[in-house]
Design a protein around this motif. Structure first.
Motif, short mmCIF file in Angstrom:
data_model
loop_
_atom_site.label_atom_id
_atom_site.label_comp_id
_atom_site.label_asym_id
_atom_site.label_seq_id
_atom_site.Cartn_x
_atom_site.Cartn_y
_atom_site.Cartn_z
N VAL A 121 0.84 -1.21 0.00
CA VAL A 121 0.00 0.00 0.00
C VAL A 121 0.87 1.25 0.00
N LEU A 122 1.87 1.28 0.88
CA LEU A 122 2.74 2.47 0.96
C LEU A 122 3.50 2.70 -0.33
N TRP A 123 3.95 1.63 -0.99
CA TRP A 123 4.67 1.77 -2.27
C TRP A 123 3.76 2.47 -3.28
N HIS A 124 2.51 2.03 -3.38
CA HIS A 124 1.61 2.63 -4.35
C HIS A 124 1.25 4.07 -3.96
N LEU A 125 1.06 4.33 -2.68
CA LEU A 125 0.80 5.70 -2.24
C LEU A 125 1.98 6.62 -2.52
N PHE A 126 3.18 6.10 -2.28
CA PHE A 126 4.40 6.89 -2.55
C PHE A 126 4.48 7.23 -4.04
N MET A 127 4.31 6.22 -4.90
CA MET A 127 4.38 6.49 -6.34
C MET A 127 3.30 7.47 -6.76
N GLY A 128 2.08 7.27 -6.26
CA GLY A 128 1.00 8.19 -6.60
C GLY A 128 1.28 9.60 -6.11
N GLY A 129 1.84 9.71 -4.91
CA GLY A 129 2.16 11.03 -4.37
C GLY A 129 3.24 11.74 -5.16
N VAL A 130 4.28 11.01 -5.50
CA VAL A 130 5.37 11.61 -6.28
C VAL A 130 4.86 12.12 -7.62
N PHE A 131 4.07 11.28 -8.30
CA PHE A 131 3.57 11.69 -9.61
C PHE A 131 2.48 12.75 -9.50
N ALA A 132 1.72 12.76 -8.43
CA ALA A 132 0.74 13.84 -8.23
C ALA A 132 1.47 15.17 -8.09
N ILE A 133 2.56 15.18 -7.34
CA ILE A 133 3.35 16.40 -7.21
C ILE A 133 3.94 16.79 -8.56
N LYS A 134 4.53 15.82 -9.25
CA LYS A 134 5.17 16.13 -10.53
C LYS A 134 4.18 16.70 -11.54
N TYR A 135 3.01 16.07 -11.65
CA TYR A 135 2.07 16.44 -12.70
C TYR A 135 1.11 17.55 -12.32
N PHE A 136 0.78 17.67 -11.03
CA PHE A 136 -0.27 18.60 -10.64
C PHE A 136 0.19 19.74 -9.73
N ALA A 137 1.34 19.59 -9.09
CA ALA A 137 1.84 20.65 -8.20
C ALA A 137 3.36 20.64 -8.23
N PRO A 138 3.93 20.89 -9.39
CA PRO A 138 5.40 20.79 -9.50
C PRO A 138 6.12 21.71 -8.52
N LEU A 139 7.16 21.14 -7.90
CA LEU A 139 7.96 21.93 -6.96
C LEU A 139 8.87 22.89 -7.69
N TYR A 140 9.28 22.51 -8.90
CA TYR A 140 10.19 23.33 -9.69
C TYR A 140 9.64 23.50 -11.10
N PRO A 141 8.73 24.44 -11.28
CA PRO A 141 8.09 24.63 -12.60
C PRO A 141 9.06 25.07 -13.67
#
Length: 141
Positions: A121-141
């Motif tokens: 579960v944590l692996w999938h949440l981690f991957m989803g979180g990383v890609f959510a940040i990348k695609y929807f809230a980039p830290l470095y636009p």
């Protein structure tokens, strides 16, 4: 795993992700994610019963991937999610065999089972979180 990755690639998982999740998954992200999962699971197998919770977490990732992600996504969106067939036909039976072997060898405790599924579960949440940040809230636009 190779058959699963091939199914996802051949059936255009990236296109599915864009249409259903509005996530523009790049080819690099797709391949990097699958390589990371494969390397993690190889590491789990190498650890073996010296650390049953970790060794079994590779199977836990497969169970969560098949039931939680692929089957869950297919039901949620009422559309086939690329990778569902191989995850259900390959990952689930493999996990059953692995968990039965652990039980036979006396290393399948309730804790090991829960930790292995929790890591999945944590692996999938981690991957989803990383890609959510990348695609929807980039830290470095």
């Amino acid at each position: 795993m190779g058959a699963h990755f091939l199914e996802e690639f051949a059936l255009n998982f990236n296109g599915w992700a864009l249409q259903m999740l509005h996530a523009p998954v790049s080819s690099e992200d797709f391949h990097l994610t699958n390589a990371a999962v494969a390397m993690y699971c190889i590491g789990c197998a190498a650890i073996g019963w010296r650390s049953p919770s970790i060794a079994l977490s590779g199977a836990g990732i497969g169970v969560v991937n098949a039931i939680g992600f692929h089957t869950g996504s297919s039901l949620l969106f009422l559309a086939y999610t690329p990778g569902t067939t191989t995850s259900v036909l390959l990952f689930l039976p493999t996990a059953v065999v692995v968990y039965r072997a652990a039980r036979k060898d006396g290393v399948l405790t309730r804790r090991a089972l829960l930790v292995s599924l929790g890591v999945g579960v944590l692996w999938h949440l981690f991957m989803g979180g990383v890609f959510a940040i990348k695609y929807f809230a980039p830290l470095y636009p």
